[in-house]
Design a protein around this motif. Structure first.
Motif, PDB file in Angstrom:
ATOM      1  N   THR A  54       0.831  -1.206   0.000  1.00 39.81           N
ATOM      2  CA  THR A  54       0.000   0.000   0.000  1.00 39.81           C
ATOM      3  C   THR A  54       0.865   1.255   0.000  1.00 39.81           C
ATOM      4  O   THR A  54       0.552   2.247  -0.685  1.00 39.81           O
ATOM      5  N   GLU A  55       1.939   1.218   0.785  1.00 38.57           N
ATOM      6  CA  GLU A  55       2.870   2.355   0.797  1.00 38.57           C
ATOM      7  C   GLU A  55       3.433   2.611  -0.601  1.00 38.57           C
ATOM      8  O   GLU A  55       3.445   3.750  -1.086  1.00 38.57           O
ATOM      9  N   VAL A  56       3.913   1.550  -1.237  1.00 41.56           N
ATOM     10  CA  VAL A  56       4.502   1.694  -2.566  1.00 41.56           C
ATOM     11  C   VAL A  56       3.462   2.214  -3.561  1.00 41.56           C
ATOM     12  O   VAL A  56       3.721   3.156  -4.319  1.00 41.56           O
ATOM     13  N   ALA A  57       2.273   1.605  -3.556  1.00 41.19           N
ATOM     14  CA  ALA A  57       1.226   1.993  -4.503  1.00 41.19           C
ATOM     15  C   ALA A  57       0.812   3.453  -4.310  1.00 41.19           C
ATOM     16  O   ALA A  57       0.619   4.195  -5.287  1.00 41.19           O
ATOM     17  N   THR A  58       0.703   3.874  -3.051  1.00 40.96           N
ATOM     18  CA  THR A  58       0.296   5.251  -2.772  1.00 40.96           C
ATOM     19  C   THR A  58       1.372   6.237  -3.206  1.00 40.96           C
ATOM     20  O   THR A  58       1.079   7.276  -3.819  1.00 40.96           O
TER      21      THR A  58
ATOM     22  N   PHE B 126      12.969   4.539  -0.457  1.00 38.98           N
ATOM     23  CA  PHE B 126      11.964   3.717   0.223  1.00 38.98           C
ATOM     24  C   PHE B 126      12.605   2.521   0.917  1.00 38.98           C
ATOM     25  O   PHE B 126      12.335   2.239   2.091  1.00 38.98           O
ATOM     26  N   PHE B 127      13.442   1.805   0.193  1.00 41.31           N
ATOM     27  CA  PHE B 127      14.051   0.605   0.760  1.00 41.31           C
ATOM     28  C   PHE B 127      15.269   0.929   1.629  1.00 41.31           C
ATOM     29  O   PHE B 127      15.946   0.003   2.109  1.00 41.31           O
TER      30      PHE B 127
ATOM     31  N   VAL C 283       3.662   5.771  -5.492  1.00 40.90           N
ATOM     32  CA  VAL C 283       3.706   5.764  -6.961  1.00 40.90           C
ATOM     33  C   VAL C 283       2.589   6.647  -7.510  1.00 40.90           C
ATOM     34  O   VAL C 283       2.801   7.452  -8.431  1.00 40.90           O
ATOM     35  N   ALA C 284       1.376   6.504  -6.958  1.00 39.68           N
ATOM     36  CA  ALA C 284       0.236   7.301  -7.424  1.00 39.68           C
ATOM     37  C   ALA C 284       0.464   8.792  -7.186  1.00 39.68           C
ATOM     38  O   ALA C 284      -0.018   9.634  -7.948  1.00 39.68           O
ATOM     39  N   GLN C 285       1.214   9.117  -6.133  1.00 40.25           N
ATOM     40  CA  GLN C 285       1.491  10.516  -5.818  1.00 40.25           C
ATOM     41  C   GLN C 285       2.772  11.012  -6.492  1.00 40.25           C
ATOM     42  O   GLN C 285       3.191  12.144  -6.255  1.00 40.25           O
ATOM     43  N   HIS C 286       3.376  10.155  -7.304  1.00 41.30           N
ATOM     44  CA  HIS C 286       4.619  10.474  -8.003  1.00 41.30           C
ATOM     45  C   HIS C 286       5.738  10.835  -7.015  1.00 41.30           C
ATOM     46  O   HIS C 286       6.547  11.722  -7.268  1.00 41.30           O
ATOM     47  N   ARG C 287       5.758  10.132  -5.878  1.00 39.48           N
ATOM     48  CA  ARG C 287       6.768  10.397  -4.851  1.00 39.48           C
ATOM     49  C   ARG C 287       7.615   9.168  -4.544  1.00 39.48           C
ATOM     50  O   ARG C 287       8.423   9.198  -3.621  1.00 39.48           O
TER      51      ARG C 287
ATOM     52  N   THR D 183      12.662   0.600   8.934  1.00 38.29           N
ATOM     53  CA  THR D 183      11.319   0.065   9.163  1.00 38.29           C
ATOM     54  C   THR D 183      10.872  -0.820   8.009  1.00 38.29           C
ATOM     55  O   THR D 183      10.313  -1.902   8.228  1.00 38.29           O
ATOM     56  N   VAL D 184      11.110  -0.376   6.800  1.00 41.03           N
ATOM     57  CA  VAL D 184      10.721  -1.154   5.620  1.00 41.03           C
ATOM     58  C   VAL D 184      11.522  -2.443   5.562  1.00 41.03           C
ATOM     59  O   VAL D 184      10.959  -3.539   5.364  1.00 41.03           O
ATOM     60  N   GLU D 185      12.820  -2.354   5.747  1.00 43.47           N
ATOM     61  CA  GLU D 185      13.666  -3.543   5.683  1.00 43.47           C
ATOM     62  C   GLU D 185      13.291  -4.548   6.763  1.00 43.47           C
ATOM     63  O   GLU D 185      13.182  -5.756   6.499  1.00 43.47           O
TER      64      GLU D 185
END
Length: 205
Positions: free
Chosen positions: A17-21, A33-34, A23-27, A38-40
Motif C-alpha cells: 500500500t505504501e509503494v502503490a500510494t 523507500f528501501f 507511486v500514485a502521488q509520483h513520490r 522500518t521497511v527492511e
C-alpha cells in the motif's frame, strides 16, 4: 500457522500500500523507500512469519531458523523503540504515505513478532555471542545510511542527519542507541528460556 500467515499478509499489504500510494502521488523512489530500516525490518518479518508458519506446519525447526527469528525480533524491537522514543512526535504523514500503515509497521508488526519470539520459541536460549551478532544489522544500516546520505544528501531519519545535529550529535545518539540495543539483544536471547520455565508445570510432590 494461520495467525502467522495472516499477520505476514498484513505486513506485506501495508508495504504494498505504501509503494502503490507513493507511486500514485509520483513520490516513490526505490532507493529511498528501501533505505528505511522500518521497511527492511518489516520485509524480514514477513519472511520470518511465513517460514515459521511452514516450519510449524511441518513440525520441523533448525538453529538457523531460530537465529533468523531472533534477529528479526530484535530488529522489530529496534523499530518500535526508536519510533516511540525518537519519532513519535513527528506527524504520521512524514513517516508513512498512509496513516494506517504507520500503525501496522511501527506498532502492530513489532508487537506481533516480539510475542511470536517470546511465546513460540524453544526452551533453549540463544548464546550471548549470537545475540550480540544481531547488532551487526543496525550497525551496517547506520554505516550504509551515513555513506549514502553523504552522497545523495538525504537521510531516512532526522536523528541520523549530520546537517541537523552534526556528526558529533549523530555519533553520541548512535552510541546511546547501541548500548540500549546491546542490552535488548541479550534480553531477547535469554527470554525464551525464561518464558518456557515460567510456563512449565511444577514437578513438586
Amino acid at each position: 500457522m494461520t495467525i502467522r500467515v495472516l499477520f505476514a499478509f498484513l505486513g506485506f499489504s501495508a508495504l504494498v500500500t505504501e509503494v502503490a500510494t507513493l507511486v500514485a502521488q509520483h513520490r516513490f523512489g526505490a532507493g529511498d523507500f528501501f533505505s528505511y530500516f522500518t521497511v527492511e525490518a518489516n520485509l524480514l518479518t514477513v519472511i520470518s512469519l511465513m517460514l515459521s508458519a511452514f516450519a510449524a506446519a511441518g513440525r520441523w525447526s533448525s538453529r538457523g531458523l531460530e537465529l533468523y527469528r531472533g534477529a528479526v525480533a530484535f530488529f522489530m524491537t529496534t523499530v518500535i523503540l526508536i519510533f516511540i522514543v525518537l519519532l513519535s512526535g513527528y506527524p504520521a504523514s512524514e513517516l508513512t504515505a498512509v496513516p494506517w500503515d504507520n500503525t501496522v509497521l511501527h506498532y502492530i508488526m513489532p508487537i506481533v513478532v516480539i510475542l511470536d519470539w517470546l511465546l513460540l520459541t524453544g526452551r533453549r536460549a540463544m548464546s550471548v555471542r549470537a545475540a550480540l551478532g544481531w547488532l551487526l544489522g543496525p550497525l551496517a544500516y547506520l554505516v550504509y545510511s551515513l555513506v549514502r546520505g553523504g552522497i545523495v544528501g538525504w537521510y531516512p531519519y532526522p536523528f541520523m542527519d549530520p546537517g541537523r545535529h552534526g556528526y558529533l550529535g549523530v555519533a553520541v545518539t548512535s552510541v546511546v542507541i547501541a548500548v540500549v540495543l546491546s542490552l535488548l539483544a541479550v534480553a531477547l536471547a535469554v527470554a525464551p528460556r525464561w518464558t518456557a520455565l515460567r510456563g512449565a508445570p511444577s514437578t513438586g510432590q
